[in-house]
Design a protein around this motif. Structure first.
Motif, PDB file in Angstrom:
ATOM      1  N   PRO A   1       0.802  -1.230   0.000  1.00 25.15           N
ATOM      2  CA  PRO A   1       0.000   0.000   0.000  1.00 25.15           C
ATOM      3  C   PRO A   1       0.832   1.277   0.000  1.00 25.15           C
ATOM      4  N   ILE A   2       1.975   1.268   0.648  1.00 28.42           N
ATOM      5  CA  ILE A   2       2.818   2.462   0.673  1.00 28.42           C
ATOM      6  C   ILE A   2       3.330   2.780  -0.727  1.00 28.42           C
ATOM      7  N   LEU A   3       3.729   1.753  -1.463  1.00 34.84           N
ATOM      8  CA  LEU A   3       4.175   1.969  -2.836  1.00 34.84           C
ATOM      9  C   LEU A   3       3.037   2.497  -3.700  1.00 34.84           C
ATOM     10  N   ARG A   4       1.841   2.006  -3.454  1.00 31.69           N
ATOM     11  CA  ARG A   4       0.692   2.482  -4.229  1.00 31.69           C
ATOM     12  C   ARG A   4       0.391   3.942  -3.919  1.00 31.69           C
ATOM     13  N   VAL A   5       0.482   4.332  -2.670  1.00 27.99           N
ATOM     14  CA  VAL A   5       0.254   5.735  -2.303  1.00 27.99           C
ATOM     15  C   VAL A   5       1.301   6.618  -2.989  1.00 27.99           C
ATOM     16  N   LEU A   6       2.543   6.191  -2.989  1.00 27.48           N
ATOM     17  CA  LEU A   6       3.586   6.957  -3.663  1.00 27.48           C
ATOM     18  C   LEU A   6       3.365   6.994  -5.172  1.00 27.48           C
ATOM     19  N   THR A   7       2.836   5.912  -5.732  1.00 26.19           N
ATOM     20  CA  THR A   7       2.515   5.881  -7.152  1.00 26.19           C
ATOM     21  C   THR A   7       1.406   6.878  -7.472  1.00 26.19           C
ATOM     22  N   VAL A   8       0.402   6.970  -6.598  1.00 25.69           N
ATOM     23  CA  VAL A   8      -0.659   7.966  -6.781  1.00 25.69           C
ATOM     24  C   VAL A   8      -0.043   9.364  -6.810  1.00 25.69           C
TER      25      VAL A   8
END
Length: 68
Positions: free
Chosen positions: A4-11
């Motif tokens: 999820p942290i990588l996804r937030v950074l991707t957003v």
């Protein structure tokens, strides 16, 4: 990409690269549902990143103008 942290950074990266992006586009890109996208946006806002949203048909997310 399941962290999820990588996804937030991707957003955040997507928002920095584009003027506006819809929740549906983010959901498709991240392979999650739109509710999860809303949670990621909320997490960014909790970190004092100024993400603005427009509701309704044609709604989208964007970073506050001038923020990088």
């Amino acid at each position: 990409m399941y962290d999820p942290i990588l996804r937030v950074l991707t957003v955040l990266e997507i928002l920095q690269a584009r003027e506006r992006v819809t929740g549906a586009e983010l959901a498709e890109r991240l392979e999650v549902n739109q509710r999860t996208v809303q949670r990621y946006i909320a997490r960014l806002q909790d970190l004092c990143i100024p993400v603005e949203s427009t509701r309704g048909v044609g709604g989208s997310y964007r970073l506050k103008p001038g923020f990088r």
